[in-house]
Scaffold this motif. Structure first.
Motif, mmCIF file in Angstrom:
data_model
loop_
_atom_site.group_PDB
_atom_site.id
_atom_site.type_symbol
_atom_site.label_atom_id
_atom_site.label_comp_id
_atom_site.label_asym_id
_atom_site.label_seq_id
_atom_site.Cartn_x
_atom_site.Cartn_y
_atom_site.Cartn_z
ATOM 1 N N LEU A 377 0.827 -1.204 0.000
ATOM 2 C CA LEU A 377 0.000 0.000 0.000
ATOM 3 C C LEU A 377 0.861 1.253 0.000
ATOM 4 C CD1 LEU A 377 -2.844 -0.924 2.538
ATOM 5 C CD2 LEU A 377 -3.049 -0.686 0.066
ATOM 6 N N ALA A 378 1.931 1.242 0.827
ATOM 7 C CA ALA A 378 2.811 2.408 0.893
ATOM 8 C C ALA A 378 3.469 2.689 -0.449
ATOM 9 C CB ALA A 378 3.871 2.190 1.970
ATOM 10 N N ASN A 379 3.771 1.624 -1.202
ATOM 11 C CA ASN A 379 4.391 1.805 -2.517
ATOM 12 C C ASN A 379 3.428 2.413 -3.525
ATOM 13 O OD1 ASN A 379 6.903 0.792 -1.784
ATOM 14 N ND2 ASN A 379 6.359 -1.324 -2.311
ATOM 15 N N ARG A 380 2.131 2.221 -3.304
ATOM 16 C CA ARG A 380 1.145 2.670 -4.289
ATOM 17 C C ARG A 380 0.469 3.980 -3.904
ATOM 18 N NH1 ARG A 380 -1.888 -2.218 -7.187
ATOM 19 N NH2 ARG A 380 -0.268 -3.809 -7.164
ATOM 20 N N LEU A 381 0.460 4.320 -2.629
ATOM 21 C CA LEU A 381 -0.273 5.502 -2.183
ATOM 22 C C LEU A 381 0.682 6.682 -2.005
ATOM 23 C CD1 LEU A 381 -2.668 3.852 0.430
ATOM 24 C CD2 LEU A 381 -3.139 4.441 -1.962
ATOM 25 N N PRO A 382 0.454 7.778 -2.724
ATOM 26 C CA PRO A 382 1.366 8.925 -2.659
ATOM 27 C C PRO A 382 1.493 9.486 -1.245
ATOM 28 C CG PRO A 382 -0.170 9.151 -4.484
ATOM 29 C CD PRO A 382 -0.641 7.991 -3.673
ATOM 30 N N GLY A 383 2.728 9.801 -0.861
ATOM 31 C CA GLY A 383 2.972 10.469 0.410
ATOM 32 C C GLY A 383 3.171 9.564 1.597
ATOM 33 N N LEU A 384 2.969 8.263 1.426
ATOM 34 C CA LEU A 384 3.106 7.317 2.535
ATOM 35 C C LEU A 384 4.333 6.445 2.332
ATOM 36 C CD1 LEU A 384 -0.638 6.254 2.865
ATOM 37 C CD2 LEU A 384 0.672 7.550 4.574
ATOM 38 N N SER A 385 5.148 6.312 3.379
ATOM 39 C CA SER A 385 6.287 5.391 3.315
ATOM 40 C C SER A 385 6.029 4.125 4.113
ATOM 41 C CB SER A 385 7.561 6.078 3.825
ATOM 42 O OG SER A 385 7.368 6.627 5.108
ATOM 43 N N SER A 386 4.958 4.112 4.894
ATOM 44 C CA SER A 386 4.500 2.883 5.547
ATOM 45 C C SER A 386 3.016 3.034 5.840
ATOM 46 C CB SER A 386 5.272 2.611 6.849
ATOM 47 O OG SER A 386 4.919 3.548 7.843
ATOM 48 N N VAL A 387 2.313 1.924 5.926
ATOM 49 C CA VAL A 387 0.892 1.917 6.279
ATOM 50 C C VAL A 387 0.705 0.960 7.441
ATOM 51 C CG1 VAL A 387 -1.454 1.369 5.540
ATOM 52 C CG2 VAL A 387 0.107 2.510 3.956
ATOM 53 N N THR A 388 0.201 1.483 8.541
ATOM 54 C CA THR A 388 -0.019 0.656 9.729
ATOM 55 C C THR A 388 -1.483 0.504 10.087
ATOM 56 O OG1 THR A 388 0.263 2.613 11.128
ATOM 57 C CG2 THR A 388 2.234 1.273 10.678
ATOM 58 N N GLY A 389 -2.358 1.289 9.474
ATOM 59 C CA GLY A 389 -3.778 1.186 9.773
ATOM 60 C C GLY A 389 -4.598 1.989 8.794
ATOM 61 N N LEU A 390 -5.912 1.812 8.889
ATOM 62 C CA LEU A 390 -6.819 2.578 8.030
ATOM 63 C C LEU A 390 -8.147 2.751 8.733
ATOM 64 C CD1 LEU A 390 -9.051 0.428 6.755
ATOM 65 C CD2 LEU A 390 -7.136 -0.169 5.278
ATOM 66 N N GLU A 391 -8.896 3.740 8.264
ATOM 67 C CA GLU A 391 -10.201 4.026 8.849
ATOM 68 C C GLU A 391 -11.105 4.619 7.783
ATOM 69 O OE1 GLU A 391 -12.117 6.683 12.513
ATOM 70 O OE2 GLU A 391 -10.030 6.953 11.906
#
Length: 435
Positions: A377-391
């Motif tokens: 997800l981090a590789n595909r979503l601009p501005g994020l270098s890691s993804v730890t959760g979502l809401e």
């Protein structure tokens, strides 16, 4: 039938509201162990942009006994159906076939008795001919100059040629085959086959591209002949109780084409394609000659000149056909235009589409699931270098998620599900359970 539909709509509104509330209240950011790369599962339904007519939904409505005009006016809010004004039906369309080609080769194909020759006419009125079985070669020489060669000779000059045959007759006897080009015929008996790109109707134009040493190919064609070449819904539906769905598709395709041609105007003002409408799903999937079955031919003929109109669309004092967007299916409810795209359009409102979920219509995308690791997800979503959760932070009136906020390094960042459809390659924007 109308009262049953109204009752179902009331129940659908209550279910949508409960679903939206459940999404907001039950989904919280996930907090995986720092040492693990978390996995996120997205559940959703439907395929495509979810705006306008649902093709599987139209099939379901047809099987339930609805007519093509009832299908059209259901999916396009507050519209009416009528014969298009001659202002639109008597003006040919310019359909972009391919762009930026330095070399083009056509073969003349006989498709009837005593096939007509193809006449190549240059801007200075000089001509060449090619008979059935012969080839026409067009080579870009640079600096806006081209060479055209047929067995009858060679022409060299500016890259401005027209190829004409009996393509405006009711039953053409010749066709142009664009060499090196093939299109899938997914309505072929026994499964998809690839067929040569073949054009039997209209006139083929060759023009200098606006910013490359190359040419663009454009087919000038009558509106009804164009609709005959549309490949968007399974033609077999006509033999499965879905003839009204094919007729609704023909009306939608015709309406969309006219609207786009008027909106884009003179093709000479668009020298990057010399066209008003593209032959790809950028606009509509136009496949030329040789793909249609009798079901589709009948659907086009049964609805000849018929379009959908809305009071908001007027051109030179007459009703302009609507921009009739459509997609494969939804998760049971369509989305309004400002969610699926960006702009409010009064006739592109969200409406009930429970027919997309009917097992009898065979919609394999009625429900879908896909997974991503946090790092993916981090590789595909601009501005994020890691993804730890979502809401889920906003929901559509349909009950699907509308916005999802991702936490992690670079976050929180919020994306619409329309954006996520592109970034993550989701089948639709209608995410019903992310987590």
């Amino acid at each position: 039938m109308a009262s049953n539909y109204a009752s179902h709509w009331s129940r659908s509104r209550r279910v949508a509201a409960l679903t939206a509330t459940a999404l907001i209240l039950s989904l919280a950011p996930q907090l995986p162990r720092a040492s693990a790369d978390p996995t996120f599962t997205f559940e959703g339904g439907g395929f495509g942009h979810s705006v306008g007519m649902s093709q599987y939904g139209a099939f379901g409505m047809a099987r339930d006994g609805y007519t093509w005009d009832e299908i059209v006016t259901h999916y396009y809010t507050d519209t009416a159906v009528a014969a298009a004004d001659p202002l639109f039906t008597e003006t040919p369309l310019w359909v972009g076939i391919t762009q930026e080609k330095s070399y083009v080769e056509f073969t003349v194909r006989a498709i009837g008795p005593d096939p007509a020759p193809v006449v190549v006419t240059a801007s200075d009125e000089s001509t060449l001919t090619a008979a059935a079985g012969e080839t026409i070669e067009i080579t870009h020489l640079g600096a806006g100059r081209c060479r055209v060669t047929t067995p009858s000779g060679t022409l060299t000059g500016d890259c401005h040629f027209s190829l004409e045959w009996d393509g405006w007759e009711p039953s053409p006897t010749s066709a142009l085959v664009l060499e090196g080009c093939s299109l899938p015929d997914w309505n072929a008996p026994g499964g998809t086959v690839f067929k040569p790109c073949t054009y039997a109707r209209g006139t083929m134009h060759v023009r200098q591209d606006n910013n490359t040493d190359a040419v663009d190919l454009t087919l000038e064609i009558d509106l009804e002949d164009y609709v005959l070449g549309i490949s968007e819904s399974p033609y077999a539906w006509g033999s499965m109780g879905g003839m009204a769905a094919l007729e609704a598709q023909a009306v939608a395709a015709r309406s969309y084409a006219v609207h786009r041609s008027i909106d884009r105007g003179d093709p000479t003002a668009r020298p990057w394609c010399w066209c008003q409408i593209y032959d790809t799903p950028i606009d509509q999937n136009y496949v030329g000659w040789g793909h249609g079955t009798q079901n589709w031919i009948d659907a086009v003929r049964n609805t000849e000149d018929m379009v959908a109109t809305h009071p908001s669309e007027i051109y030179q004092g007459v009703p302009l056909p609507i921009e009739a967007f459509y997609s494969s299916s939804t998760f049971g409810h369509t989305e309004p235009s400002e969610y699926g795209f960006t702009t409010y359009v009064p006739y592109l409102r969200g409406v009930d589409d429970h027919w997309s979920l009917d097992p009898a219509v065979g919609n394999h995308s009625a429900r879908w699931t896909t997974q991503f690791s946090g790092s993916a997800l981090a590789n595909r979503l601009p501005g994020l270098s890691s993804v730890t959760g979502l809401e889920v932070t906003a929901c559509s009136e349909s009950g699907a998620a509308l916005e999802i906020t991702f936490s992690g390094s670079g976050g929180p960042r919020t994306f619409t599900t329309r954006q996520l459809r592109g970034y993550l390659g989701l089948r639709s924007m209608q995410v019903t359970r992310p987590g």
